[in-house]
Design a protein around this motif. Sequence first.
Motif, PDB file in Angstrom:
ATOM      1  N   SER A   3      10.407  -0.050  -1.386  1.00 33.97           N
ATOM      2  CA  SER A   3      11.382   0.692  -2.174  1.00 33.97           C
ATOM      3  C   SER A   3      12.770   0.100  -1.987  1.00 33.97           C
ATOM      4  N   GLY A   4      13.576   0.216  -3.065  1.00 35.24           N
ATOM      5  CA  GLY A   4      14.963  -0.226  -2.980  1.00 35.24           C
ATOM      6  C   GLY A   4      15.091  -1.710  -2.761  1.00 35.24           C
ATOM      7  N   GLY A   5      16.327  -2.156  -2.413  1.00 27.75           N
ATOM      8  CA  GLY A   5      16.569  -3.569  -2.152  1.00 27.75           C
ATOM      9  C   GLY A   5      16.136  -3.934  -0.749  1.00 27.75           C
ATOM     10  N   LYS A   6      15.941  -5.205  -0.546  1.00 30.53           N
ATOM     11  CA  LYS A   6      15.547  -5.692   0.776  1.00 30.53           C
ATOM     12  C   LYS A   6      16.805  -5.853   1.622  1.00 30.53           C
ATOM     13  N   THR A   7      16.859  -5.209   2.762  1.00 29.95           N
ATOM     14  CA  THR A   7      18.028  -5.282   3.624  1.00 29.95           C
ATOM     15  C   THR A   7      17.971  -6.527   4.473  1.00 29.95           C
ATOM     16  N   LEU A   8      19.081  -6.784   5.180  1.00 25.81           N
ATOM     17  CA  LEU A   8      19.113  -7.914   6.097  1.00 25.81           C
ATOM     18  C   LEU A   8      18.041  -7.766   7.163  1.00 25.81           C
ATOM     19  N   GLU A   9      17.764  -6.516   7.552  1.00 26.82           N
ATOM     20  CA  GLU A   9      16.739  -6.263   8.571  1.00 26.82           C
ATOM     21  C   GLU A   9      15.372  -6.700   8.063  1.00 26.82           C
ATOM     22  N   ASN A  10      15.127  -6.471   6.773  1.00 29.11           N
ATOM     23  CA  ASN A  10      13.863  -6.895   6.175  1.00 29.11           C
ATOM     24  C   ASN A  10      13.651  -8.402   6.338  1.00 29.11           C
ATOM     25  N   LYS A  11      14.762  -9.155   6.298  1.00 31.56           N
ATOM     26  CA  LYS A  11      14.662 -10.612   6.293  1.00 31.56           C
ATOM     27  C   LYS A  11      14.918 -11.233   7.667  1.00 31.56           C
ATOM     28  N   HIS A  12      14.953 -10.395   8.695  1.00 33.96           N
ATOM     29  CA  HIS A  12      15.202 -10.922  10.042  1.00 33.96           C
ATOM     30  C   HIS A  12      13.928 -11.566  10.612  1.00 33.96           C
ATOM     31  N   LEU A  13      14.122 -12.710  11.268  1.00 31.62           N
ATOM     32  CA  LEU A  13      13.023 -13.368  11.974  1.00 31.62           C
ATOM     33  C   LEU A  13      13.473 -13.702  13.380  1.00 31.62           C
ATOM     34  N   GLU A  14      12.664 -13.346  14.364  1.00 37.33           N
ATOM     35  CA  GLU A  14      12.942 -13.743  15.739  1.00 37.33           C
ATOM     36  C   GLU A  14      12.717 -15.251  15.888  1.00 37.33           C
ATOM     37  N   GLN A  15      13.367 -15.844  16.866  1.00 38.86           N
ATOM     38  CA  GLN A  15      13.198 -17.281  17.105  1.00 38.86           C
ATOM     39  C   GLN A  15      11.732 -17.621  17.376  1.00 38.86           C
ATOM     40  N   SER A  16      11.056 -16.761  18.105  1.00 38.17           N
ATOM     41  CA  SER A  16       9.643 -17.017  18.422  1.00 38.17           C
ATOM     42  C   SER A  16       8.790 -17.014  17.161  1.00 38.17           C
ATOM     43  N   GLU A  17       9.123 -16.125  16.209  1.00 33.81           N
ATOM     44  CA  GLU A  17       8.381 -16.067  14.944  1.00 33.81           C
ATOM     45  C   GLU A  17       8.648 -17.322  14.114  1.00 33.81           C
ATOM     46  N   TYR A  18       9.904 -17.752  14.096  1.00 34.83           N
ATOM     47  CA  TYR A  18      10.268 -18.967  13.374  1.00 34.83           C
ATOM     48  C   TYR A  18       9.539 -20.175  13.969  1.00 34.83           C
ATOM     49  N   ASP A  19       9.468 -20.227  15.289  1.00 38.62           N
ATOM     50  CA  ASP A  19       8.780 -21.348  15.951  1.00 38.62           C
ATOM     51  C   ASP A  19       7.291 -21.362  15.621  1.00 38.62           C
ATOM     52  N   GLY A  34      13.351 -28.394  11.110  1.00 38.02           N
ATOM     53  CA  GLY A  34      14.262 -28.481  12.243  1.00 38.02           C
ATOM     54  C   GLY A  34      14.690 -27.102  12.725  1.00 38.02           C
ATOM     55  N   ASP A  35      15.451 -27.082  13.813  1.00 34.00           N
ATOM     56  CA  ASP A  35      15.925 -25.815  14.373  1.00 34.00           C
ATOM     57  C   ASP A  35      16.862 -25.081  13.415  1.00 34.00           C
ATOM     58  N   ASN A  36      17.461 -25.823  12.494  1.00 35.55           N
ATOM     59  CA  ASN A  36      18.499 -25.246  11.631  1.00 35.55           C
ATOM     60  C   ASN A  36      18.007 -24.915  10.226  1.00 35.55           C
ATOM     61  N   LYS A  37      16.697 -24.749  10.047  1.00 41.24           N
ATOM     62  CA  LYS A  37      16.157 -24.496   8.716  1.00 41.24           C
ATOM     63  C   LYS A  37      15.692 -23.058   8.517  1.00 41.24           C
ATOM     64  N   LEU A  38      16.110 -22.162   9.372  1.00 42.10           N
ATOM     65  CA  LEU A  38      15.697 -20.768   9.244  1.00 42.10           C
ATOM     66  C   LEU A  38      16.135 -20.193   7.893  1.00 42.10           C
ATOM     67  N   TYR A  39      17.339 -20.575   7.446  1.00 42.58           N
ATOM     68  CA  TYR A  39      17.847 -20.093   6.158  1.00 42.58           C
ATOM     69  C   TYR A  39      16.923 -20.502   5.016  1.00 42.58           C
ATOM     70  N   LEU A  40      16.354 -21.702   5.119  1.00 43.91           N
ATOM     71  CA  LEU A  40      15.456 -22.203   4.084  1.00 43.91           C
ATOM     72  C   LEU A  40      14.172 -21.385   4.049  1.00 43.91           C
ATOM     73  N   VAL A  41      13.637 -21.089   5.222  1.00 43.85           N
ATOM     74  CA  VAL A  41      12.426 -20.271   5.313  1.00 43.85           C
ATOM     75  C   VAL A  41      12.676 -18.900   4.693  1.00 43.85           C
ATOM     76  N   LYS A  42      13.810 -18.300   5.023  1.00 38.63           N
ATOM     77  CA  LYS A  42      14.135 -16.977   4.488  1.00 38.63           C
ATOM     78  C   LYS A  42      14.250 -17.000   2.964  1.00 38.63           C
ATOM     79  N   SER A  43      14.955 -18.007   2.418  1.00 42.65           N
ATOM     80  CA  SER A  43      15.173 -18.046   0.970  1.00 42.65           C
ATOM     81  C   SER A  43      13.883 -18.351   0.213  1.00 42.65           C
ATOM     82  N   ARG A  44      13.007 -19.169   0.800  1.00 39.84           N
ATOM     83  CA  ARG A  44      11.765 -19.534   0.111  1.00 39.84           C
ATOM     84  C   ARG A  44      10.708 -18.420   0.209  1.00 39.84           C
TER      85      ARG A  44
END
Length: 284
Positions: A3-19, A34-44
Motif C-alpha cells: 500500500s502507498g508509496g515505498k518508503t526509504l525503509e522499504n528500500k534499505h539493505l544491510e551491508q551483509s544483504e548487499y554482500d 563493487g562496494d559502491n554499487k548499492l545505489y544501482l542495486v536499489k534502483s534496478r
Amino acid sequence: MISGGKTLENKHLEQSEYDQFRTFLEQQCGIVLGDNKLYLVKSRLAPLMSRFNVDSLSSLVSKTLSPHERQLRAAVVDAMTTNETLWFRDQYPFELLKKKIFPEFKDLRRPVKIWSAASSSGQEPYSIAMSTSEYQSLNPGALKMGAQVIGTDISNTMLDMCKNAEYDALALARGLSPERRKKFFMDSGNGMAKVVDPVRKMVNFRHLNLLDSYALLGKFDVIFCRNVLIYFSPEVKAKIISQFAQALNPNGYLFLGASESMAGLSDDFEMLRCNPGIIYQKKS
C-alpha cells in the motif's frame, strides 16, 4: 498487497544483504559489483517489489537467494544486466568493418559470420547489419553472400525487444544519422520506427550467458564484445576471452570496448592498432 508509496525503509539493505546479493549475481552471470554499487542495486530492483508483491528490498533480496524462486531470480538477473546502448557506438568499429575487415572477406563464398556477444536492445547487431549493407552498396559484387549476424544476451526482455526491431524516438535519436534513419527504418506509427526487412533478416538472436559454452553457436569471423568485460573479474575475463578464441576462425577478429584491454589475460590474440581504434586478431 503493497500500500502507498515505498518508503526509504522499504528500500534499505544491510551491508551483509548487499554482500550476499553480490555473491549471487557473480555466481549467476559473472558480474562483479563493487562496494559502491548499492545505489544501482536499489534502483534496478525497486521496480520488482510491486511486480512480485514484496514489501521491502530486503525481503526481495532474501527471496532471490532461494533456488526455488526461479521466476524472481530470472527477473533480478534481467534487471541487473540490462544496459543502455546506442547506434554505431564509437563509430570506429563499424568503419573498420567497411574499410579493413569486409575487403578481406569480399570474395568469400559464404556469408561473413559475425557475433554481437551482448546485444542489449539490438542497436549493435543491427548497426553491424547496416554497415554490411552500406559496404555492399559501395562495392557491387563484393560480399555476394552477405553477412550472418548473431546477437546474444542474457536478458530475455532485451532479446524480445531485439526480435521486435521497433524503437521509439528517444532510442532512434541516439547515434543514428537522419540519412540512416531514412534508409534503414520504416515508420510504424505512434512515434515508433521498425528496422527494414533486409537488415532485420540479416540478424538472428539467441539467449546466452557468457559464462556458459559457446560451442552450439558455431564459428565466427568477427566477434563484438564491447563494454562488457569491465563487469567481470580478471579470472572470468580470461575464461571468456579464451572461449572467444575457440569460437573464432583462424585470423578472426575480436572487438572490445574502447576502454577495455586484453593485457595479461590472453596470448591467443595480436593487438592491431588502427586509425582510429584497436582490434584484436586471433593468432593463426
